[in-house]
Scaffold this active site. Structure first.
Site, short mmCIF file in Angstrom:
data_model
loop_
_atom_site.label_atom_id
_atom_site.label_comp_id
_atom_site.label_asym_id
_atom_site.label_seq_id
_atom_site.Cartn_x
_atom_site.Cartn_y
_atom_site.Cartn_z
N ILE A 101 1.37 -3.60 -7.65
CA ILE A 101 2.28 -3.59 -6.51
C ILE A 101 1.85 -2.48 -5.56
O ILE A 101 1.60 -1.35 -5.98
CB ILE A 101 3.74 -3.39 -6.97
CG1 ILE A 101 4.17 -4.56 -7.86
CG2 ILE A 101 4.68 -3.25 -5.76
CD1 ILE A 101 5.51 -4.35 -8.54
N GLY A 102 1.76 -2.80 -4.29
CA GLY A 102 1.32 -1.83 -3.29
C GLY A 102 2.46 -1.27 -2.48
O GLY A 102 3.63 -1.35 -2.84
N THR B 13 -3.36 -5.41 6.09
CA THR B 13 -1.97 -5.83 6.03
C THR B 13 -1.63 -6.32 7.43
O THR B 13 -2.35 -6.03 8.37
CB THR B 13 -1.07 -4.62 5.66
OG1 THR B 13 -1.50 -4.09 4.41
CG2 THR B 13 0.39 -4.98 5.55
N GLY C 51 -3.09 1.28 -0.21
CA GLY C 51 -1.71 1.26 -0.65
C GLY C 51 -1.31 2.41 -1.55
O GLY C 51 -0.20 2.96 -1.41
N GLY D 17 -3.20 0.03 5.14
CA GLY D 17 -4.28 0.86 4.63
C GLY D 17 -4.34 0.87 3.12
O GLY D 17 -3.95 -0.10 2.46
#
Length: 332
Positions: free
Chosen positions: A217-218, A188, A242, A240
């Protein structure tokens, strides 16, 4: 008057040796892109944390060395689905975007949502409509996909075929392959800034994790997990695995440790990152700016790229306690 602070990260994960140089170059470029907006050369102290955070994240979204924007990882259908969040600490305003496709800069879409709309979180078709209605260019399908992302998806599929769990077998990815851009645990990008007015802003952007289901979705767009800003406490951007970060609510836990336990930004980040991995097994990291301007950088992943500017010097690193430094200039 607070001293302006800008701290950024380029993702935590099993980053191979061959990718370190690209990470460092991208970190330095992002700081150059943003620092002038936060600390103007005229010394007026009138820089904007919001502008600086957006600029830093946009720079990394353009860089295929990071899992955000161009070069993001792929889902099981071979597509890029983007997520981002942006939050400011004075009024706790935020914009969160998920399941965005074929748009280069989800962080800018998140800002437009925060500043101009009555909602805080949009996903899928609604996020796409907002992006296009507020000036984002619709790219050709596949324009964000790189060869590195394709190779990493293939490596993920090979591990699955061998009966391995690639979301946790982070050290299985080899260092000798020339490109693979991101390990399945998901990197990320993020930025935390405080300007001379004391305003704290946090932005985080990602392509998620390799091999995710379409529609997954994270943590990145979820306030308290991937991003949080509060002028009374500080700001945190995380990275990291998620699912682990969401379950642990890492960003909020770090700020709570600072507020209720009296820990510094560094001590709080160290404590909560370690506790998260101890309890849940997944790894990750965080960057933190406290309300007094103290910094925290911590990760339990193999590596995490990070950098900041202080007193005319850029400090940056990617593993352990190793810190590199060199004179900082806005020119390349």
């Amino acid at each position: 008057m607070p001293r302006p602070v800008l701290l950024i990260h380029g993702g935590a994960g099993d980053i191979s040796d061959s990718r370190i140089a690209g990470k460092f170059a991208g970190i330095k470029q992002a700081l150059r892109s943003a620092w002038g907006l936060l600390s103007p050369d005229n010394g007026s102290g009138g820089g904007s944390a919001l502008d600086a955070v957006e600029a830093a994240v946009r720079s990394m979204e353009l860089d295929e060395n990071f899992n955000a924007g161009y070069g993001s990882c792929l889902n099981t259908s071979g597509q890029v689905e983007l997520e981002a969040s942006l939050m400011e600490g004075r009024d706790l305003r935020a914009g969160c975007i998920t399941l965005l496709r074929d748009v280069m800069h989800p962080i800018t879409v998140a800002r437009r949502l925060m500043e101009k709309q009555r909602h805080t979180f949009l996903g899928g078709a609604a996020a796409q409509e907002l992006a296009l209605a507020t000036g984002s260019e619709r790219l050709q399908p596949g324009a964000l996909v790189t060869e590195g992302a394709r190779l990493t998806l293939k490596e993920f599929e090979d591990q699955v075929a061998q009966g391995k769990d690639p979301f946790f077998a982070r050290t299985e990815l080899t260092d000798d392959k020339p490109v693979p851009k991101t390990d399945p645990s998901g990197e990320t990008v993020g930025a935390v800034a405080m300007d001379a007015s004391g305003q704290i802003v946090v932005g985080t952007s990602t392509g998620g994790i390799t091999g995710k289901w379409p529609g997954r979705i994270g943590d990145t767009p979820i306030l308290g997990s991937g991003t949080y800003a509060d002028n009374c406490r500080g700001g945190v951007s995380t990275t990291g695995h998620g699912e682990t970060l969401m379950r642990y609510n890492l960003a909020q836990r770090i700020l709570s440790a600072m507020e209720y336990q009296g820990l510094s930004a560094q001590a709080a980040a160290d404590k909560e990152c370690r506790e998260m991995t101890k309890r849940l097994g997944g790894t990750g990291g965080a960057i933190v700016v406290g309300h007094s301007g103290d910094l925290g950088i911590s990760f339990t992943s193999r590596r995490m790229a990070w950098g900041y500017v202080q007193d005319g010097t850029i400090f940056y690193g990617i593993e352990g306690q190793v810190v590199h430094q060199e004179p900082f200039t806005l020119s390349t």
